[in-house]
Motif scaffolding. Structure first.
Motif, mmCIF file in Angstrom:
data_model
loop_
_atom_site.group_PDB
_atom_site.id
_atom_site.type_symbol
_atom_site.label_atom_id
_atom_site.label_comp_id
_atom_site.label_asym_id
_atom_site.label_seq_id
_atom_site.Cartn_x
_atom_site.Cartn_y
_atom_site.Cartn_z
ATOM 1 N N LYS A 1 -5.901 0.230 6.662
ATOM 2 C CA LYS A 1 -4.866 0.799 5.799
ATOM 3 C C LYS A 1 -4.295 2.073 6.416
ATOM 4 O O LYS A 1 -3.081 2.302 6.375
ATOM 5 C CB LYS A 1 -5.455 1.087 4.416
ATOM 6 C CG LYS A 1 -4.430 1.463 3.364
ATOM 7 C CD LYS A 1 -5.064 1.591 1.981
ATOM 8 C CE LYS A 1 -5.444 0.241 1.435
ATOM 9 N NZ LYS A 1 -5.925 0.329 0.030
ATOM 10 N N LYS B 1 -1.773 1.198 9.089
ATOM 11 C CA LYS B 1 -0.490 0.769 8.511
ATOM 12 C C LYS B 1 0.325 1.971 8.042
ATOM 13 O O LYS B 1 1.538 2.055 8.283
ATOM 14 C CB LYS B 1 -0.759 -0.182 7.342
ATOM 15 C CG LYS B 1 0.488 -0.697 6.663
ATOM 16 C CD LYS B 1 0.125 -1.657 5.537
ATOM 17 C CE LYS B 1 1.368 -2.205 4.852
ATOM 18 N NZ LYS B 1 1.013 -3.136 3.745
ATOM 19 N N VAL C 1 6.613 1.715 1.724
ATOM 20 C CA VAL C 1 5.363 1.199 2.299
ATOM 21 C C VAL C 1 4.166 1.848 1.611
ATOM 22 O O VAL C 1 3.180 1.179 1.269
ATOM 23 C CB VAL C 1 5.310 1.455 3.820
ATOM 24 C CG1 VAL C 1 3.948 1.065 4.384
ATOM 25 C CG2 VAL C 1 6.421 0.702 4.529
ATOM 26 N N ASP D 1 3.925 0.522 -2.075
ATOM 27 C CA ASP D 1 3.375 -0.833 -2.156
ATOM 28 C C ASP D 1 1.902 -0.873 -1.763
ATOM 29 O O ASP D 1 1.089 -1.517 -2.434
ATOM 30 C CB ASP D 1 4.184 -1.772 -1.256
ATOM 31 C CG ASP D 1 5.620 -1.951 -1.725
ATOM 32 O OD1 ASP D 1 5.905 -1.662 -2.907
ATOM 33 O OD2 ASP D 1 6.469 -2.357 -0.899
ATOM 34 N N THR D 2 1.565 -0.194 -0.662
ATOM 35 C CA THR D 2 0.192 -0.231 -0.161
ATOM 36 C C THR D 2 -0.783 0.418 -1.139
ATOM 37 O O THR D 2 -1.907 -0.073 -1.340
ATOM 38 C CB THR D 2 0.103 0.481 1.202
ATOM 39 O OG1 THR D 2 1.005 -0.133 2.116
ATOM 40 C CG2 THR D 2 -1.314 0.428 1.762
#
Length: 250
Positions: free
Chosen positions: A57, A60, A144, A147-148
């Protein structure tokens, strides 16, 4: 000068972390309790903090923040969010309308509260010998992060903070002199040009030393360039993401 003032004046951002040393849960608890103890608007407590340790994570999120490798390399990554979701719950409980999210004041309030909480967290971390670097780049691609991290409506990521044990501590970057940033009774606009000229020379020398001659960029050129075209990702992505999270200010 007391120890607290010495700590505050000695700050520098760290981007090299010791991979062999972790940040303990006790240290995290101390940092977060310090953040939550910070003053906030009308005791609305418009801040939420998300801790990320998962390596996949973090990778990302590091990519989304502009390929900032220290997000991956530091053991702990905090994301500081302005949060009016709890205010929504409070409004529903009391039969009220959450009108604040339709006004720019919501963004000002939430961002201010995040800044104060972030500062408390930094001070707590540095008092324990930890190194930190704030990450404003999370707003390059805020969707991003939304959402993550599964952020609900009325919650928006404002700043990140990498925390770890320093492997290398850089020289402290010179700040603008107080003549530029501290005013008495009224703002002194006339002095700014001359002060910036002097500061540009100082920063240029600092950059030459820090980069071994690879860069001599000064403060005004870097700042002017960023605020001209360098913030295009933020310009393109922040407002749509805010709208999607329910902030509909005009």
């Amino acid at each position: 000068m007391n120890e607290t003032v010495k700590l505050l004046k000695n700050h520098r951002s760290v981007r090299e972390f010791d991979p062999a040393k972790d940040v303990t849960e006790e240290q995290v608890k101390a940092m977060i309790e310090s953040a939550i103890a910070a003053p906030n608007w009308v005791n609305g407590q418009q801040v939420s903090i998300i801790e990320v340790r998962d390596q996949e994570k973090k990778a990302k999120l590091a990519e989304a923040a502009g390929k900032q490798r220290w997000i991956e390399e530091g053991p702990v990554f905090f994301i500081f969010c302005l949060d009016f979701y709890r205010a929504k719950v409070a409004a529903e409980k009391n039969g009220k309308t959450l009108q604040i999210v339709d006004d720019i004041e919501a963004i000002i309030i939430g961002s201010t509260d995040v800044g104060i909480a972030l500062s408390n967290t930094i001070n707590a971390a540095e008092s324990m010998g930890l190194g930190i670097v704030p990450i404003g780049g999370i707003r390059r691609n805020p969707q991003v992060f939304i959402d993550t991290l599964e952020l609900p409506e009325y919650v928006f990521p404002i700043s990140g903070l990498v925390v770890g044990h320093p492997r290398d501590i850089p020289e402290q970057k010179p700040r603008l002199p107080l003549a530029a940033t501290f005013h008495k009774e009224q703002y002194n606009a006339e002095i700014q040009g001359a002060v910036i000229d002097q500061y540009d020379e100082k920063i240029s020398t600092y950059m030459k030393e820090r980069t071994n001659g690879k860069s001599s960029a000064n403060w005004s050129s870097r700042t002017a360039g960023f605020y001209d075209t360098g913030f295009e990702h933020y310009q393109k992505n922040v407002t749509p993401a805010l709208r999607k999270q329910g902030f509909r200010y005009q």
